[in-house]
Design a protein around this motif. Sequence first.
Motif, PDB file in Angstrom:
ATOM      1  N   SER A   1       0.865  -1.185   0.000  1.00 19.16           N
ATOM      2  CA  SER A   1       0.000   0.000   0.000  1.00 19.16           C
ATOM      3  C   SER A   1       0.898   1.230   0.000  1.00 19.16           C
ATOM      4  O   SER A   1       1.784   1.325   0.846  1.00 19.16           O
ATOM      5  CB  SER A   1      -0.886  -0.016   1.237  1.00 19.16           C
ATOM      6  N   PRO A   2       0.763   2.124  -0.924  1.00 21.60           N
ATOM      7  CA  PRO A   2      -0.244   2.173  -1.977  1.00 21.60           C
ATOM      8  C   PRO A   2       0.117   1.254  -3.142  1.00 21.60           C
ATOM      9  O   PRO A   2       1.244   0.775  -3.253  1.00 21.60           O
ATOM     10  CB  PRO A   2      -0.219   3.637  -2.424  1.00 21.60           C
ATOM     11  N   CYS A   3      -0.858   1.039  -4.020  1.00 20.45           N
ATOM     12  CA  CYS A   3      -0.640   0.222  -5.222  1.00 20.45           C
ATOM     13  C   CYS A   3       0.382   0.918  -6.123  1.00 20.45           C
ATOM     14  O   CYS A   3       0.583   2.127  -6.035  1.00 20.45           O
ATOM     15  CB  CYS A   3      -1.938   0.045  -6.000  1.00 20.45           C
ATOM     16  N   ALA A   4       1.015   0.134  -6.986  1.00 26.42           N
ATOM     17  CA  ALA A   4       2.018   0.660  -7.919  1.00 26.42           C
ATOM     18  C   ALA A   4       1.734   0.106  -9.311  1.00 26.42           C
ATOM     19  O   ALA A   4       0.878  -0.761  -9.492  1.00 26.42           O
ATOM     20  CB  ALA A   4       3.413   0.245  -7.456  1.00 26.42           C
ATOM     21  N   VAL A   5       2.480   0.586 -10.282  1.00 25.27           N
ATOM     22  CA  VAL A   5       2.271   0.143 -11.667  1.00 25.27           C
ATOM     23  C   VAL A   5       2.475  -1.363 -11.805  1.00 25.27           C
ATOM     24  O   VAL A   5       1.840  -2.008 -12.621  1.00 25.27           O
ATOM     25  CB  VAL A   5       3.152   0.941 -12.653  1.00 25.27           C
ATOM     26  N   GLY A   6       3.311  -1.960 -10.975  1.00 25.76           N
ATOM     27  CA  GLY A   6       3.508  -3.404 -10.999  1.00 25.76           C
ATOM     28  C   GLY A   6       2.235  -4.173 -10.685  1.00 25.76           C
ATOM     29  O   GLY A   6       2.031  -5.289 -11.176  1.00 25.76           O
ATOM     30  N   ASP A   7       1.356  -3.586  -9.876  1.00 28.45           N
ATOM     31  CA  ASP A   7       0.077  -4.228  -9.572  1.00 28.45           C
ATOM     32  C   ASP A   7      -0.837  -4.221 -10.794  1.00 28.45           C
ATOM     33  O   ASP A   7      -1.562  -5.183 -11.033  1.00 28.45           O
ATOM     34  CB  ASP A   7      -0.596  -3.531  -8.394  1.00 28.45           C
ATOM     35  N   ALA A   8      -0.806  -3.148 -11.585  1.00 29.50           N
ATOM     36  CA  ALA A   8      -1.576  -3.104 -12.824  1.00 29.50           C
ATOM     37  C   ALA A   8      -1.026  -4.132 -13.809  1.00 29.50           C
ATOM     38  O   ALA A   8      -1.784  -4.833 -14.480  1.00 29.50           O
ATOM     39  CB  ALA A   8      -1.530  -1.698 -13.431  1.00 29.50           C
ATOM     40  N   THR A   9       0.285  -4.264 -13.868  1.00 30.99           N
ATOM     41  CA  THR A   9       0.914  -5.246 -14.745  1.00 30.99           C
ATOM     42  C   THR A   9       0.532  -6.663 -14.311  1.00 30.99           C
ATOM     43  O   THR A   9       0.243  -7.522 -15.148  1.00 30.99           O
ATOM     44  CB  THR A   9       2.443  -5.064 -14.746  1.00 30.99           C
ATOM     45  N   ALA A  10       0.476  -6.898 -13.006  1.00 30.51           N
ATOM     46  CA  ALA A  10       0.066  -8.211 -12.498  1.00 30.51           C
ATOM     47  C   ALA A  10      -1.391  -8.483 -12.861  1.00 30.51           C
ATOM     48  O   ALA A  10      -1.753  -9.608 -13.203  1.00 30.51           O
ATOM     49  CB  ALA A  10       0.261  -8.290 -10.989  1.00 30.51           C
TER      50      ALA A  10
END
Length: 121
Positions: free
Chosen positions: A104-113
Amino acid sequence: MKKIVLGCAFVTIGVAALPALAAGSQTFCNGGAAGNGLVAATASQTDFVKVPFTPKCSANVFLVGNDRSATLYTVGSASIKGKSSFGGSSAGGGVVRIGDCAASPCAVGDATAGEAAAPQS
């Protein structure tokens, strides 16, 4: 959160009218201010989408897309103010919650996942 889903839905639902991306994942929104995406997708007659586009980004949203083949386009998103990642594809269904962000917070890697976990068949 609604903006994330709407952003993914825009890319996923409108994909027939959108362009092909270069092979591999492409980051459109980086969690910054609202406005035009960081990059424009390029067109290709051999990929799923055919017409170039620059997505509009909502503030605080990470958005990635991947033109995987002539029959598959996947997207993923997350919000810097959210706790979940989302993914969707042209393989049917809609944009769905994939899971919690790695930190937390979310990052661009979470969108990629989220994009990588989107349905592919």
